[in-house]
Design a protein around this motif. Structure first.
Motif, mmCIF file in Angstrom:
data_model
loop_
_atom_site.group_PDB
_atom_site.id
_atom_site.type_symbol
_atom_site.label_atom_id
_atom_site.label_comp_id
_atom_site.label_asym_id
_atom_site.label_seq_id
_atom_site.Cartn_x
_atom_site.Cartn_y
_atom_site.Cartn_z
ATOM 1 N N GLU A 29 0.920 -1.154 -0.038
ATOM 2 C CA GLU A 29 0.139 -0.153 0.269
ATOM 3 C C GLU A 29 0.956 1.245 0.013
ATOM 4 O OE1 GLU A 29 -3.080 0.222 -0.690
ATOM 5 O OE2 GLU A 29 -3.248 -1.994 -0.651
ATOM 6 N N ALA A 30 1.992 1.240 0.683
ATOM 7 C CA ALA A 30 2.990 2.437 0.825
ATOM 8 C C ALA A 30 3.433 2.716 -0.750
ATOM 9 C CB ALA A 30 4.190 1.957 1.541
ATOM 10 N N LEU A 31 3.603 1.785 -1.431
ATOM 11 C CA LEU A 31 4.001 1.910 -2.854
ATOM 12 C C LEU A 31 2.851 2.355 -3.866
ATOM 13 C CD1 LEU A 31 6.443 0.560 -4.665
ATOM 14 C CD2 LEU A 31 4.632 -0.509 -5.702
ATOM 15 N N TYR A 32 1.528 2.057 -3.587
ATOM 16 C CA TYR A 32 0.544 2.538 -4.026
ATOM 17 C C TYR A 32 0.231 3.953 -3.891
ATOM 18 C CZ TYR A 32 -0.476 -2.277 -5.429
ATOM 19 O OH TYR A 32 -0.560 -3.653 -5.760
ATOM 20 N N ASP A 33 0.597 4.372 -2.788
ATOM 21 C CA ASP A 33 0.236 5.822 -2.325
ATOM 22 C C ASP A 33 1.251 6.647 -2.745
ATOM 23 O OD1 ASP A 33 -1.837 4.956 -0.417
ATOM 24 O OD2 ASP A 33 -0.578 4.859 1.469
ATOM 25 N N HIS A 34 2.549 5.966 -3.078
ATOM 26 C CA HIS A 34 3.436 6.658 -3.687
ATOM 27 C C HIS A 34 3.122 6.860 -5.261
ATOM 28 C CE1 HIS A 34 7.708 7.712 -4.426
ATOM 29 N NE2 HIS A 34 7.432 7.563 -5.636
ATOM 30 N N LEU A 35 2.570 5.915 -5.677
ATOM 31 C CA LEU A 35 2.412 5.828 -7.162
ATOM 32 C C LEU A 35 1.054 6.671 -7.576
ATOM 33 C CD1 LEU A 35 3.440 2.507 -8.677
ATOM 34 C CD2 LEU A 35 4.277 4.825 -9.201
ATOM 35 N N ASP A 36 -0.112 6.670 -6.706
ATOM 36 C CA ASP A 36 -1.336 7.164 -7.211
ATOM 37 C C ASP A 36 -1.400 8.545 -7.770
ATOM 38 O OD1 ASP A 36 -2.654 5.016 -6.619
ATOM 39 O OD2 ASP A 36 -3.250 5.315 -4.730
ATOM 40 N N PRO A 37 -0.687 9.465 -6.958
ATOM 41 C CA PRO A 37 -0.686 10.865 -7.552
ATOM 42 C C PRO A 37 0.139 11.059 -8.850
ATOM 43 C CG PRO A 37 0.774 10.617 -5.704
ATOM 44 C CD PRO A 37 0.067 9.314 -5.654
ATOM 45 N N LEU A 38 0.961 9.869 -9.208
ATOM 46 C CA LEU A 38 1.468 10.093 -10.549
ATOM 47 C C LEU A 38 1.085 9.544 -11.870
ATOM 48 C CD1 LEU A 38 5.217 8.878 -9.222
ATOM 49 C CD2 LEU A 38 4.495 11.326 -9.656
ATOM 50 N N MET A 39 0.044 8.501 -11.409
ATOM 51 C CA MET A 39 -0.478 7.807 -12.651
ATOM 52 C C MET A 39 -1.427 8.632 -13.535
ATOM 53 S SD MET A 39 1.134 4.962 -12.003
ATOM 54 C CE MET A 39 0.465 4.394 -13.907
ATOM 55 N N GLU A 40 -2.032 9.651 -13.080
ATOM 56 C CA GLU A 40 -2.738 10.567 -14.041
ATOM 57 C C GLU A 40 -1.970 11.197 -15.189
ATOM 58 O OE1 GLU A 40 -3.857 14.620 -12.981
ATOM 59 O OE2 GLU A 40 -3.605 14.115 -11.044
ATOM 60 N N TYR A 41 -0.477 11.274 -14.972
ATOM 61 C CA TYR A 41 0.327 11.551 -16.008
ATOM 62 C C TYR A 41 0.624 10.535 -17.087
ATOM 63 C CZ TYR A 41 0.103 15.220 -12.674
ATOM 64 O OH TYR A 41 -0.503 16.309 -11.993
ATOM 65 N N GLN A 42 -0.087 9.477 -16.722
ATOM 66 C CA GLN A 42 0.230 8.131 -17.852
ATOM 67 C C GLN A 42 1.619 7.926 -18.395
ATOM 68 O OE1 GLN A 42 -2.675 9.645 -20.906
ATOM 69 N NE2 GLN A 42 -4.261 9.030 -20.082
ATOM 70 N N PRO A 43 2.092 7.507 -17.366
ATOM 71 C CA PRO A 43 3.673 7.064 -17.880
ATOM 72 C C PRO A 43 3.514 5.780 -18.789
ATOM 73 C CG PRO A 43 3.040 6.117 -15.471
ATOM 74 C CD PRO A 43 1.809 7.098 -16.017
ATOM 75 N N ALA A 44 4.575 5.710 -19.659
ATOM 76 C CA ALA A 44 4.840 4.684 -20.547
ATOM 77 C C ALA A 44 4.936 3.621 -20.112
ATOM 78 C CB ALA A 44 5.387 5.225 -21.702
ATOM 79 N N PHE A 45 5.869 3.631 -19.002
ATOM 80 C CA PHE A 45 6.346 2.355 -18.450
ATOM 81 C C PHE A 45 6.757 2.939 -16.802
ATOM 82 C CE2 PHE A 45 9.714 3.914 -21.024
ATOM 83 C CZ PHE A 45 10.849 3.976 -20.292
ATOM 84 N N ILE A 46 7.121 1.738 -16.048
ATOM 85 C CA ILE A 46 7.566 2.204 -14.573
ATOM 86 C C ILE A 46 8.677 1.196 -14.268
ATOM 87 C CG2 ILE A 46 7.008 2.167 -12.133
ATOM 88 C CD1 ILE A 46 4.185 3.111 -12.880
ATOM 89 N N ASN A 47 9.768 1.745 -13.914
ATOM 90 C CA ASN A 47 10.961 1.027 -13.555
ATOM 91 C C ASN A 47 11.000 0.702 -11.976
ATOM 92 O OD1 ASN A 47 11.717 1.695 -16.229
ATOM 93 N ND2 ASN A 47 13.968 1.292 -15.685
ATOM 94 N N VAL A 48 11.312 -0.483 -11.537
ATOM 95 C CA VAL A 48 11.274 -0.865 -10.277
ATOM 96 C C VAL A 48 12.907 -1.243 -9.743
ATOM 97 C CG1 VAL A 48 10.441 -2.107 -8.398
ATOM 98 C CG2 VAL A 48 8.946 -1.698 -10.290
#
Ligand code: FAD
Length: 316
Positions: A29-48
Motif C-alpha cells: 500500500e505504501a507503494l500505491y500511495d506513492h504511485l497514485d498521484p503520478l498515474m494521471e500523467y500516464q507513464p509509458a512504463f515504470i521501472n522498479v
C-alpha cells in the motif's frame, strides 16, 4: 509492451517513472500511495529498482556485535507484476549481477516471463556495503554485458541446461545504464563508451542515463555515443533535489556534479520549502529543455518525493 515499441510508436516525448520497492514490513500500500498521484500523467512504463542483501552489524545485549544479512527492499519482480495488474502499465524490473549466480538469474528471468513482463534493465550493481569493490557471486556475472548475454541467450531459447529441447524463447526488451559524467570506475570516457557500445552491440535496445543536473552534459554524451557508433535511444534520467544535504550526498553517492548556479541558489535558501522550490524549478527547466530538444522519454527517479515529480510533469 516493450519499452522500445513505446518509443518507436510515440508522437511526442514520453514520461516514465522509477520507484524503489517499499522497505520490508511496510506492505505494498505504501507503494500505491506513492504511485497514485503520478498515474494521471500516464507513464509509458515504470521501472522498479533492485536492492541486494546487505551485511550489517547488530549490537547484542552483552555489547558485542553480530553480523547479519538483511534485505531491506525485497520484491522487485512481484512488485512489477502487482503494478501492471493494478494500473495496467508496463513495468521494467532492474536485474543486477551482484548477489546472483547464473542459475539464480535464469530462475529470475523465467519468473519474469511467467509474470508477463516484457522488459528488463540489466545492470552490474554496486559493491556490497561490506566490500570496497564489486565482487561477483561465485558462478555469477562480473559485468552487465555478461548478464545481458544471458538474457539474449534466453530470448533465443538457450537455457543453461544445454540438453533442454523445444524450449520457450523469451522476448525481453533489454535496457542498459549509461553515464553522461562517466562511470566512476572507468579510467576515461572513451573506454566507458566502448563498453557501453559492447552492451548495445550485444543486444541492448536502449540506454537510460544516470541522473544529471546539467543538460549540456547529456547532449555531449548523446553526441559522443553517436560518434562512437551507438545509435539506440538514450533516455535521460532526472531527479529532483529538495534538501541542502543532497548537495554533498548526490555527488558522493552517484559520482555526478551539481552545477554552480543550482548549488548557489540552494545555499541561499533559508527553509526546506525554499530548497524544494529551487529544486522543482530546476527540474522543470531541465525537463522543458530536454522535451524541446526531442528526447524520447523523460525518466524521473521519484525516490520518495512523488509530489515534486507530479508538479513538474503537470507544468509540462
Ligand atoms: P557495467 O556496464 O558492467 O560497467 C561497470 C564498470 O565496468 C564501468 O566502469 C565500465 O566501463 C566497466 N566495464 C564494463 N564492461 C567491461 C569489461 N568487459 N571489461 C572491463 N571493464 C568493463 N544498482 C542497483 O544495485 N540496483 C538498481 O536497481 C540500479 N538501478 C540503476 C539504474 C540506472 C539508470 C543507473 C544508471 C544505475 C543503476 N544502478 C543500480 C547502479 C549500477 O548498478 C552501478 O552504477 C554500477 O556500478 C554499474 O552498473 P552498470 O550496469 O553500468 O555496469
Amino acid at each position: 509492451m516493450k519499452v522500445i515499441d513505446h518509443i518507436k510508436n510515440a508522437k511526442d516525448t514520453l514520461i516514465s517513472f522509477e520507484i524503489l520497492p517499499p522497505l520490508k514490513g511496510r506492505g505494498i500500500e505504501a507503494l500505491y500511495d506513492h504511485l497514485d498521484p503520478l498515474m494521471e500523467y500516464q507513464p509509458a512504463f515504470i521501472n522498479v529498482t533492485y536492492h541486494r542483501s546487505e551485511h550489517i552489524f547488530k549490537k547484542k545485549p552483552d555489547g558485542s556485535f553480530k553480523q547479519v544479512i538483511v534485505r531491506k527492499r525485497p520484491g522487485t519482480e512481484s512488485i512489477c507484476a502487482a503494478i501492471m495488474n493494478k494500473y495496467n502499465v508496463d513495468t521494467v524490473p532492474h536485474l543486477i549481477c551482484g548477489g546472483f549466480s547464473i542459475n539464480e538469474t535464469e530462475d529470475a528471468l523465467i519468473n519474469l516471463d511467467y509474470l508477463g513482463i516484457d522488459n528488463v534493465l540489466v545492470l552490474r550493481g554496486d559493491a556490497a556495503k561490506n566490500e570496497t569493490a564489486f565482487i561477483p557471486q561465485p558462478d555469477g556475472h562480473k559485468y552487465a554485458s555478461e548478464l545481458l548475454k544471458q538474457v539474449v541467450d534466453l530470448n533465443n531459447g538457450v537455457y543453461l541446461e544445454e540438453d533442454l529441447k523445444n524450449t520457450r524463447k523469451t522476448d525481453f526488451c533489454i535496457g542498459v545504464a549509461g553515464y553522461p559524467e562517466k562511470h566512476f570506475e572507468s579510467p576515461n570516457m572513451e573506454l566507458d563508451l566502448a563498453y557501453l557500445k559492447q552492451k548495445v552491440d550485444n543486444g541492448a535496445a536502449y540506454i537510460v542515463t544516470q541522473m544529471f543536473f546539467d543538460n549540456a552534459k547529456y547532449y555531449a554524451f548523446v553526441n559522443a555515443c553517436r560518434s562512437a557508433g551507438i545509435q539506440v535511444p538514450i533516455v535521460p534520467g532526472l531527479k529532483p533535489v529538495y534538501t541542502q544535504k543532497q548537495l554533498n550526498v548526490l555527488p558522493k553517492t552517484f559520482h555526478i556534479d551539481l552545477p554552480a548556479d543550482l548549488s548557489k541558489e540552494m545555499m541561499k535558501c533559508r527553509t526546506n520549502e525554499d530548497v524544494e522550490k529551487v529544486g522543482t524549478e530546476w527540474l522543470l527547466m531541465q525537463s522543458k529543455d530536454l522535451k524541446k530538444n526531442g528526447v524520447p522519454v523523460l525518466h524521473y527517479y521519484t525516490l520518495g518525493r512523488p509530489e515534486i515529480i507530479a508538479n513538474v510533469v503537470k507544468e509540462l
